[in-house]
Design an enzyme around this catalytic site. Structure first.
Site, mmCIF file in Angstrom:
data_model
loop_
_atom_site.group_PDB
_atom_site.id
_atom_site.type_symbol
_atom_site.label_atom_id
_atom_site.label_comp_id
_atom_site.label_asym_id
_atom_site.label_seq_id
_atom_site.Cartn_x
_atom_site.Cartn_y
_atom_site.Cartn_z
ATOM 1 N N LYS A 70 -89.130 -44.038 -47.655
ATOM 2 C CA LYS A 70 -87.818 -44.615 -47.332
ATOM 3 C C LYS A 70 -86.875 -44.502 -48.537
ATOM 4 O O LYS A 70 -85.710 -44.134 -48.386
ATOM 5 C CB LYS A 70 -87.981 -46.080 -46.894
ATOM 6 C CG LYS A 70 -88.567 -46.192 -45.490
ATOM 7 C CD LYS A 70 -88.990 -47.601 -45.086
ATOM 8 C CE LYS A 70 -89.719 -47.544 -43.745
ATOM 9 N NZ LYS A 70 -90.172 -48.848 -43.249
ATOM 10 N N ASP A 128 -83.680 -52.846 -39.568
ATOM 11 C CA ASP A 128 -84.878 -52.607 -38.753
ATOM 12 C C ASP A 128 -84.635 -52.951 -37.282
ATOM 13 O O ASP A 128 -85.420 -52.553 -36.415
ATOM 14 C CB ASP A 128 -86.038 -53.483 -39.256
ATOM 15 C CG ASP A 128 -86.993 -52.727 -40.161
ATOM 16 O OD1 ASP A 128 -87.217 -51.519 -39.905
ATOM 17 O OD2 ASP A 128 -87.514 -53.344 -41.104
ATOM 18 N N GLN A 176 -90.767 -54.542 -45.747
ATOM 19 C CA GLN A 176 -91.858 -53.772 -45.145
ATOM 20 C C GLN A 176 -92.925 -54.700 -44.564
ATOM 21 O O GLN A 176 -93.377 -55.632 -45.238
ATOM 22 C CB GLN A 176 -92.464 -52.827 -46.199
ATOM 23 C CG GLN A 176 -93.491 -51.847 -45.667
ATOM 24 C CD GLN A 176 -92.901 -50.819 -44.696
ATOM 25 O OE1 GLN A 176 -91.722 -50.488 -44.748
ATOM 26 N NE2 GLN A 176 -93.710 -50.331 -43.788
HETATM 27 N N1 GUN Z 1 -94.195 -51.474 -40.877
HETATM 28 C C1 GUN Z 1 -94.513 -50.477 -40.025
HETATM 29 N N2 GUN Z 1 -93.400 -49.987 -39.440
HETATM 30 C C2 GUN Z 1 -92.361 -50.694 -39.931
HETATM 31 C C3 GUN Z 1 -90.954 -50.635 -39.728
HETATM 32 O O1 GUN Z 1 -90.415 -49.862 -38.941
HETATM 33 N N3 GUN Z 1 -90.223 -51.523 -40.456
HETATM 34 C C4 GUN Z 1 -90.775 -52.422 -41.307
HETATM 35 N N4 GUN Z 1 -89.960 -53.256 -41.955
HETATM 36 N N5 GUN Z 1 -92.075 -52.492 -41.521
HETATM 37 C C5 GUN Z 1 -92.849 -51.627 -40.838
#
Ligand code: GUN
Length: 280
Positions: free
Chosen positions: A52, A119, A96
């Site tokens: 990311k 998100d 995350q």
């Molecule tokens: N953990 C696994 N997929 C995601 C996601 O799309 N966003 C976040 N914040 N955590 C994750």
């Protein structure tokens, strides 16, 4: 021959479009900034977070990194999120998941301002999706809509079956397909006669979390199959929720694993980040 939907290429196109947009915003004096929070050092999360941040760098989005120890308390994390909510230099906040067990994920999701919730997990954004209002949409389902549209696959009027009803993928996916005028069926672990239902699908979206679960007898001739799963097999190779080799000759289009849905999630996160900046 089936169309192999190239998520790597489509996500790259989206990132290049966003890069141009971020450059235009910069010319107007607007900076785009994403706060990335990771609690603990779960190896899978570390890979996602690194990717990311890399995508941010490529596009020209500033990323502010918060790598917190596993022992961080819920209160400390919520305080950081509150500070970031009130920080005008931060446009988006990504925390995350999963979080350590002593932290209530629900509280954290609700603690992020809906305006910075890139998100799309906050109940306000989920609610906006339900009633067709503007808001941030969960990145993986939003990415799947882009895969279909950019591959010129018609959604309007089609029978769409979604396997899986998670808050992150299955539920928002079904709402997005409904918004695109598909007729949508959501299947899950209690569904009876699953194969009979999935065989009706023009578009079958599989987010069940079981390796190679969907075989040729689940799929109608000429269907479009979207595979959200990703699993590491004993031979170290990756596979999806769909048994690709058994299904590929039967379908009109399919996403591979890796290189299908996966790369789209980050591209859509970047998209949401740019939208958050423009909204500000
Ligand atoms: N953990 C696994 N997929 C995601 C996601 O799309 N966003 C976040 N914040 N955590 C994750």
């Amino acid at each position: 021959m089936a169309l192999i939907i190239d998520g790597k290429k489509i996500s790259q196109n989206i990132k290049d479009e966003l890069k141009e947009e971020v450059a235009r915003l910069k010319e107007q004096g607007t900076n785009c900034c994403l706060a990335v929070i990771q609690v603990g050092d779960d190896p899978a999360s570390s890979v996602y977070v690194r990717n990311k941040k890399r995508a941010c760098e490529y596009i020209g989005i500033e990323s502010k990194s918060f790598e917190l120890p596993e022992t961080t308390t819920e209160e400390e994390l919520l305080k950081l999120i509150d500070d970031l909510n009130n920080d005008d230099s931060v446009n988006g906040i990504l925390c995350q998941l999963p979080l350590p067990k002593h932290i209530d994920e629900d509280k954290v999701i609700k603690g992020i301002s809906p305006k910075k919730d890139v998100d799309g997990f906050h109940p306000q954004n989920v609610g906006a999706l339900v009633i067709g209002e503007k808001g941030f949409v969960s990145c993986t389902p939003a990415g799947i809509i882009q895969l279909l549209k950019r591959s010129n696959i018609e959604i309007d009027g089609k029978n769409c079956v979604v396997i899986g009803r998670s808050n992150i993928v299955g539920k928002p996916m079904s709402l997005l397909m409904l918004r695109e005028n598909a007729t949508v069926t959501v299947c899950h672990s209690h569904t009876k006669n699953l194969k009979e239902i999935t065989k009706q699908a023009d578009i079958l979206i599989v987010a069940i979390g079981k390796p190679k679960f969907v075989t040729e007898d689940f799929v109608k001739d000429g269907a479009v199959v979207i595979d959200v799963g990703i699993h590491r097999m004993e031979n170290k190779k990756l596979c999806g929720d769909v048994d690709y080799d058994k299904v590929v000759d039967k379908v009109s289009a399919i996403t591979p694993v890796p290189g299908g849905v996966g790369p789209m999630t980050i591209a859509m996160l970047m998209h949401n980040c740019v939208e958050a900046t423009k909204m500000f």
